[in-house]
Design a protein around this motif. Sequence first.
Motif, PDB file in Angstrom:
ATOM      1  N   ASN A  78       0.809  -1.222   0.000  1.00 48.14           N
ATOM      2  CA  ASN A  78       0.000   0.000   0.000  1.00 48.14           C
ATOM      3  C   ASN A  78       0.841   1.272   0.000  1.00 48.14           C
ATOM      4  O   ASN A  78       0.320   2.361  -0.244  1.00 48.14           O
ATOM      5  CB  ASN A  78      -0.936   0.009   1.211  1.00 48.14           C
ATOM      6  CG  ASN A  78      -2.152  -0.877   1.016  1.00 48.14           C
ATOM      7  OD1 ASN A  78      -2.609  -1.066  -0.106  1.00 48.14           O
ATOM      8  ND2 ASN A  78      -2.678  -1.434   2.098  1.00 48.14           N
ATOM      9  N   CYS A  79       2.138   1.158   0.289  1.00 51.33           N
ATOM     10  CA  CYS A  79       3.012   2.333   0.285  1.00 51.33           C
ATOM     11  C   CYS A  79       3.385   2.794  -1.124  1.00 51.33           C
ATOM     12  O   CYS A  79       3.715   3.966  -1.331  1.00 51.33           O
ATOM     13  CB  CYS A  79       4.296   2.033   1.065  1.00 51.33           C
ATOM     14  SG  CYS A  79       4.123   2.144   2.862  1.00 51.33           S
ATOM     15  N   TYR A  80       3.348   1.870  -2.096  1.00 52.57           N
ATOM     16  CA  TYR A  80       3.778   2.216  -3.448  1.00 52.57           C
ATOM     17  C   TYR A  80       2.974   3.372  -4.021  1.00 52.57           C
ATOM     18  O   TYR A  80       1.762   3.451  -3.844  1.00 52.57           O
ATOM     19  CB  TYR A  80       3.625   0.995  -4.365  1.00 52.57           C
ATOM     20  CG  TYR A  80       4.811   0.066  -4.345  1.00 52.57           C
ATOM     21  CD1 TYR A  80       5.693  -0.010  -5.427  1.00 52.57           C
ATOM     22  CD2 TYR A  80       5.055  -0.752  -3.248  1.00 52.57           C
ATOM     23  CE1 TYR A  80       6.768  -0.871  -5.417  1.00 52.57           C
ATOM     24  CE2 TYR A  80       6.134  -1.620  -3.224  1.00 52.57           C
ATOM     25  CZ  TYR A  80       6.992  -1.672  -4.319  1.00 52.57           C
ATOM     26  OH  TYR A  80       8.062  -2.526  -4.297  1.00 52.57           O
ATOM     27  N   TRP A  81       3.686   4.295  -4.677  1.00 51.51           N
ATOM     28  CA  TRP A  81       3.140   5.414  -5.445  1.00 51.51           C
ATOM     29  C   TRP A  81       2.508   6.482  -4.560  1.00 51.51           C
ATOM     30  O   TRP A  81       1.801   7.349  -5.054  1.00 51.51           O
ATOM     31  CB  TRP A  81       2.146   4.932  -6.505  1.00 51.51           C
ATOM     32  CG  TRP A  81       2.639   3.722  -7.210  1.00 51.51           C
ATOM     33  CD1 TRP A  81       2.041   2.498  -7.272  1.00 51.51           C
ATOM     34  CD2 TRP A  81       3.865   3.589  -7.940  1.00 51.51           C
ATOM     35  NE1 TRP A  81       2.805   1.617  -7.986  1.00 51.51           N
ATOM     36  CE2 TRP A  81       3.933   2.252  -8.401  1.00 51.51           C
ATOM     37  CE3 TRP A  81       4.914   4.450  -8.232  1.00 51.51           C
ATOM     38  CZ2 TRP A  81       5.005   1.778  -9.148  1.00 51.51           C
ATOM     39  CZ3 TRP A  81       5.998   3.976  -8.966  1.00 51.51           C
ATOM     40  CH2 TRP A  81       6.023   2.655  -9.418  1.00 51.51           C
ATOM     41  N   ILE A 126       5.954   8.573 -14.528  1.00 53.08           N
ATOM     42  CA  ILE A 126       5.583   7.168 -14.376  1.00 53.08           C
ATOM     43  C   ILE A 126       4.491   6.861 -15.396  1.00 53.08           C
ATOM     44  O   ILE A 126       3.471   7.555 -15.462  1.00 53.08           O
ATOM     45  CB  ILE A 126       5.074   6.878 -12.951  1.00 53.08           C
ATOM     46  CG1 ILE A 126       6.149   7.232 -11.927  1.00 53.08           C
ATOM     47  CG2 ILE A 126       4.666   5.410 -12.806  1.00 53.08           C
ATOM     48  CD1 ILE A 126       5.656   7.225 -10.496  1.00 53.08           C
ATOM     49  N   TYR A 127       4.708   5.824 -16.212  1.00 52.92           N
ATOM     50  CA  TYR A 127       3.764   5.479 -17.265  1.00 52.92           C
ATOM     51  C   TYR A 127       3.243   4.056 -17.059  1.00 52.92           C
ATOM     52  O   TYR A 127       3.926   3.196 -16.519  1.00 52.92           O
ATOM     53  CB  TYR A 127       4.430   5.558 -18.641  1.00 52.92           C
ATOM     54  CG  TYR A 127       5.047   6.903 -18.940  1.00 52.92           C
ATOM     55  CD1 TYR A 127       4.271   7.954 -19.418  1.00 52.92           C
ATOM     56  CD2 TYR A 127       6.399   7.122 -18.724  1.00 52.92           C
ATOM     57  CE1 TYR A 127       4.835   9.197 -19.673  1.00 52.92           C
ATOM     58  CE2 TYR A 127       6.971   8.360 -18.978  1.00 52.92           C
ATOM     59  CZ  TYR A 127       6.189   9.389 -19.453  1.00 52.92           C
ATOM     60  OH  TYR A 127       6.741  10.610 -19.697  1.00 52.92           O
ATOM     61  N   GLY A 142      12.246   7.648 -17.644  1.00 53.68           N
ATOM     62  CA  GLY A 142      11.011   7.458 -16.903  1.00 53.68           C
ATOM     63  C   GLY A 142      10.916   6.052 -16.329  1.00 53.68           C
ATOM     64  O   GLY A 142      11.843   5.246 -16.424  1.00 53.68           O
ATOM     65  N   ILE A 143       9.769   5.796 -15.720  1.00 52.45           N
ATOM     66  CA  ILE A 143       9.496   4.482 -15.131  1.00 52.45           C
ATOM     67  C   ILE A 143       8.230   3.944 -15.781  1.00 52.45           C
ATOM     68  O   ILE A 143       7.205   4.633 -15.844  1.00 52.45           O
ATOM     69  CB  ILE A 143       9.317   4.588 -13.608  1.00 52.45           C
ATOM     70  CG1 ILE A 143      10.639   5.012 -12.961  1.00 52.45           C
ATOM     71  CG2 ILE A 143       8.839   3.263 -13.011  1.00 52.45           C
ATOM     72  CD1 ILE A 143      10.537   5.293 -11.469  1.00 52.45           C
ATOM     73  N   SER A 146       3.499  -1.998 -15.242  1.00 44.29           N
ATOM     74  CA  SER A 146       2.499  -2.771 -15.973  1.00 44.29           C
ATOM     75  C   SER A 146       1.103  -2.185 -15.807  1.00 44.29           C
ATOM     76  O   SER A 146       0.335  -2.089 -16.766  1.00 44.29           O
ATOM     77  CB  SER A 146       2.508  -4.229 -15.500  1.00 44.29           C
ATOM     78  OG  SER A 146       2.397  -4.293 -14.077  1.00 44.29           O
ATOM     79  N   HIS A 147       0.754  -1.764 -14.598  1.00 49.99           N
ATOM     80  CA  HIS A 147      -0.582  -1.235 -14.316  1.00 49.99           C
ATOM     81  C   HIS A 147      -0.516  -0.339 -13.085  1.00 49.99           C
ATOM     82  O   HIS A 147       0.430  -0.413 -12.300  1.00 49.99           O
ATOM     83  CB  HIS A 147      -1.582  -2.373 -14.126  1.00 49.99           C
ATOM     84  CG  HIS A 147      -1.225  -3.315 -13.010  1.00 49.99           C
ATOM     85  ND1 HIS A 147      -0.025  -4.010 -12.973  1.00 49.99           N
ATOM     86  CD2 HIS A 147      -1.898  -3.689 -11.886  1.00 49.99           C
ATOM     87  CE1 HIS A 147       0.011  -4.762 -11.881  1.00 49.99           C
ATOM     88  NE2 HIS A 147      -1.095  -4.584 -11.201  1.00 49.99           N
ATOM     89  N   ALA A 148      -1.511   0.501 -12.932  1.00 49.81           N
ATOM     90  CA  ALA A 148      -1.490   1.513 -11.869  1.00 49.81           C
ATOM     91  C   ALA A 148      -1.499   0.899 -10.476  1.00 49.81           C
ATOM     92  O   ALA A 148      -1.012   1.509  -9.528  1.00 49.81           O
ATOM     93  CB  ALA A 148      -2.676   2.466 -12.032  1.00 49.81           C
ATOM     94  N   ARG A 149      -2.041  -0.316 -10.328  1.00 54.71           N
ATOM     95  CA  ARG A 149      -2.106  -0.949  -9.002  1.00 54.71           C
ATOM     96  C   ARG A 149      -0.828  -1.693  -8.638  1.00 54.71           C
ATOM     97  O   ARG A 149      -0.743  -2.265  -7.554  1.00 54.71           O
ATOM     98  CB  ARG A 149      -3.270  -1.950  -8.943  1.00 54.71           C
ATOM     99  CG  ARG A 149      -4.643  -1.320  -8.989  1.00 54.71           C
ATOM    100  CD  ARG A 149      -5.715  -2.344  -8.607  1.00 54.71           C
ATOM    101  NE  ARG A 149      -5.530  -3.619  -9.272  1.00 54.71           N
ATOM    102  CZ  ARG A 149      -5.932  -3.896 -10.502  1.00 54.71           C
ATOM    103  NH1 ARG A 149      -6.554  -2.962 -11.212  1.00 54.71           N
ATOM    104  NH2 ARG A 149      -5.732  -5.085 -11.035  1.00 54.71           N
TER     105      ARG A 149
END
Length: 311
Positions: A78-81, A126-127, A142-143, A146-149
């Motif tokens: 849950n800390c990511y992004w 971030i893409y 950039g980074i 695979s998906h936003a989650r």
Amino acid sequence: METCVKEMLWIFALGIFRQAFVPATNAAPCLSSSKWKFNLSCNDDGKIFDVNVTSATGECEQSSCNGYTPQLIMQKLNCYWKNNCSIDLRKDIIIQSVDDQRKCIGTKPDVLLLHSWKCTKKGVKIYDFTEKTDFKILFDRGILRSHARFPWDYFFSDFCTNYKSFTCSRTVTFWLKPKYTFVITVHKVNVTEPDSLTWYTKQDTTPRPVSMGTMTFDDSAEAISLQLNLAEDSKGDSGFLICYQYSANGASIIDACHDLTTTHDDPKILRSKREKDTQKHKGSKKKRINKTERNDRRKKEKKTKGNKLVN
């Protein structure tokens, strides 16, 4: 004598602090109380990119049996992004051992060790893999995730919608610049069969599996493509995280993620609301006791004065 007293007071104070937080010498910051928590944060607009934290048995200075509890895994993911997040010590059961010691499975942790966390640097984009086929990345660094989650599992529907067939693919292409070297570092990749993640160049279209590590290309490759192939019966997985950047020919880049992120290992330590409320309650109780004592003293004083007047 005075020096000895000062040393004793210092040792006593350290012992009190140690009950909640112990920065182990030459080791990771350590929590031994569930009343405190680590607060991780990034500067500017940075996002948390990775977290290296484990729970362990024993004491902070001599911890062993490192592993992950279910709650710790959830807190970490849950800390990511996020720009900041908190992780605390929850003493449930370790289900996975870092050092593969079977004796760890089923044991309850005593301490929480934070080894480090990473943040994206200011301005780093971030893409996500897009639904559009042959999507072209136009920025120099950039980074790509695979998906936003990420790193939570992906699903077939995250990439493929309105498809009559049972498979689909998505492609991202990087067009190389003359006199520049293009560097790709695969930071994490978890794509399981029947899905696959492959790469190929414009000069050589043979697909090759994407694996962890760094790949370097000169401008002779002309273009690099990453292709994600998915099946409707996809089992899903955490996906992938890839750093990329261009550099002038001759410049050596071992890890593209290194220049796009910063590493931290000194968190802020926060008291939980529960402990603050407890201390507040104790403080209020103490005030009530002091007030009662004052009233008792006043009554005694009045009684004493009254007795004196009678005599």
